[in-house]
Enzyme design. Sequence first.
Site, PDB file in Angstrom:
ATOM      1  N   HIS A   1       0.788  -1.232   0.000  1.00  0.00           N
ATOM      2  CA  HIS A   1       0.000   0.000   0.000  1.00  0.00           C
ATOM      3  C   HIS A   1       0.824   1.288   0.000  1.00  0.00           C
ATOM      4  CE1 HIS A   1      -3.527   2.345   0.238  1.00  0.00           C
ATOM      5  NE2 HIS A   1      -4.262   1.526   0.950  1.00  0.00           N
TER       6      HIS A   1
ATOM      7  N   TYR B   1     -14.656   5.757   8.342  1.00  0.00           N
ATOM      8  CA  TYR B   1     -13.645   6.200   7.378  1.00  0.00           C
ATOM      9  C   TYR B   1     -14.091   5.799   5.987  1.00  0.00           C
ATOM     10  CZ  TYR B   1      -8.915   6.640   5.311  1.00  0.00           C
ATOM     11  OH  TYR B   1      -7.839   6.990   4.545  1.00  0.00           O
TER      12      TYR B   1
ATOM     13  N   THR C   1      -5.012  10.590  -0.717  1.00  0.00           N
ATOM     14  CA  THR C   1      -6.368  10.391  -0.215  1.00  0.00           C
ATOM     15  C   THR C   1      -6.685  11.379   0.899  1.00  0.00           C
ATOM     16  OG1 THR C   1      -5.654   8.763   1.445  1.00  0.00           O
ATOM     17  CG2 THR C   1      -6.331   7.924  -0.724  1.00  0.00           C
TER      18      THR C   1
END
EC number: 2.3.1.21
Length: 785
Positions: A474, A595, A608
């Site tokens: 990630h 979230y 993001t």
Amino acid sequence: MAEAHQAVAFQFTVTPEGIDLQLSHQALTEIYLSGLRSWKKRLIRLKNSVITGVYPASPSSWLFVVIAILATMYTRSDPSMGLIAKIQEHLPVSQSMSAQCQTVVSAVLFSTMLWLSLIFTMRLCLKQLLSYHRWMFEQHGKMSNTTKVWMVSALVRIFSGRQPLLYSYQGSLPNLPVPAIKDTLKRYLESVRPLMDSTEFERMTKLASEFESSLGHRLQWYLKLKALWAANYVSDWWEEYIYLRGRSPIMVNSNYYGMDFLYVTPTPIQAARAGNTIHAFLLYRRKLNREEIKPWLLRSSVPCCSYQFERMFQTCRIPGTLTDTVQHWQDSDYIAVYHRGRYFRLWVYQAGRLLSPREIEYQIQRILDDPSSPSPGEEKLGALTAGDRVPWAKVRKEYFSTGVNKRSLDCIEKAAFFVTLDDDEQGMMGEDPAASLDRYAKSLLHGKCYDRWFDKSFSVVIYKNGKNGLNAEHSWADAPVVAHLWEYALATDSFQLGYNEEGHCKGEVDSSLPRPQKLNWEIPSECQEQVAQSLAVAQALADDLDFHVFSFRVFGKGKIKKCRMSPDAFIQLALQLAYYRVTVAHDREMFCLTYEASMTRLFREGRTETVRSCSNESCAFIRAADVCRRLFRSASEKHQHLYRMAMTGAGIDRHLFCLYVVSKYLGVESPFLKEVLSEPWRLSTSQTPIQQVELFDLVNHPEYISCGGGFGPVADDGYGVSYSIVGENMINFHISCKHSCPDTGAHKFGAQIKKALLDLLHLLCPDQSESKKTEASPPEDKKDQ
């Protein structure tokens, strides 16, 4: 083997008669062609750098400006208003250069400066245009005059010029603005109001006020200073502190996965599926190197940042004791393959050309048929990347920094990407397809905890029955970037490359291909003990993971849009309602901090921002779900507003996160920031949109759809929910939680999501509701051979 050929390309032996020189013409040819390919890539990068560097103009426009200036001078007029003469005065005196020649040189220099000035002006105008975001907040049919001018005149397209390359817009994207600290704190308090009672909220309001009046402005000043200097004031700290400094396992906690087609398996032959899939990835890499991938345009005109694509291939996360690093290499002509405890290097180029899918299948089959056994300690070596980061960093430094282990580890880390040939069969199959889909998701996320290299930018998994999937690290990029690659690979595999009647890849095989190279290891017993410890940590994490994947086929975005609702807002409210009902079932009746990931790629190097989906409006609606339809629309509109605020740089969490980082650098403590950043995200959600709709014909071939991908839960007592809206009549959900929490259950939450979706449609549009209708049964898995 290719490297063996290179080793003997040039040999000499000292004999009594002198030096015996031996040359291998085949190996020298390989070296020449490999070097030629490398130089071609460098020239392509240089050419693209020039084209991107002058965008939105083109290199040929320089010649046009020069000719125009010279033509104007030929008519005895001076377009430079004396500047050309000034330049001529300062030219070095040369006896070989006539006065006329000096005038031409001066005119060319002036033309070049004029051309560069025009480029700078166009970029500045484009950046100003791209900084306008009010259009995102306006309802259809109620557009302001400014937005009408902005859209109808298509000013962005006018200043965008010709067909852009992938990175053409990078220099014109605006920087992410630093929100006013007063606005961020106001939005934060609004977001936590439904989660706190009056006493707790009053305490938090006081903390926020004290922070704003004292430490907050000091920290804000440093952030504004960074925003002036850096391309993005968030992204580098976000990558460093959220991802790379995490010392817990990245498997499950950070990595995520993508699934194959849900109802179709193009071929049941493992090697053949690997051949097409690997070839498709390499075709994508070629397009990426040439910057032929189109930049993503929001509403077909507003460009998004593409910098995350840069580290897609030849990238690996390197463990460290304090922090990890992301290492990227410019090129690699091989991939790393794992099968039955053994690691192989598979060369994907021969004589400077990319291997065909049939040749890659042939090489993969060689690996599958290889009877050799793993070296001692090799089989479960990948568990080091699945466990805690500090032990892995220490082991890597002690046992993998020299000798054969370093060479083999370098081979894996510098490979274009990693491939696992899995002996299991996965997919929607058997008497219980729902349970098999859950197992498929868990396998992609963690496998056996040692048969993936979780540090690689992404790993491709090819199963025994022809199914495939992907696991991605990630830190280097977010899911939409990897999803773009995965969509291309799936579509290219099935619709362009295809298979013959027997299920094998198309094309011919060069039988002289060197065999894949088995990597060698010398793993001492002390290292093997650490491998076992890392595996135990990873296995416990994997065993605790509860997963549920399902396709909701009663209705999709088609009916939701007919109700004049945003599909994303509709689903988010359904998730809120489902979570609330789950807590009520456990006699808790509570909402939670939620979230939802929103991209900020409208800004340079944006990643993001958080959409705090749980709001006063959503809670008011859920409490009165059976009473008032108006509250539903109000909650939906609030969610859309929060999403747009996050996309346009006015979110809450990244600003507070950066303020916290600055406070740590300054060595000051903030009770307010400490409490804010310790709040658990019990409901973590993300939508994975289909970006390249043109690659899939969902009308004529609805079976060729991927189920999307998912990730693990963020909180031990929470859920991770990924969803993808496919076509007009399907929504896929991936739900994760932990078995160790008695209050959570993936299947239980999935059932509540289905019920909430039906209830919301019935509430909002009773005439379109099919609340009593059972879900359509999915088509059977097909084999197109």
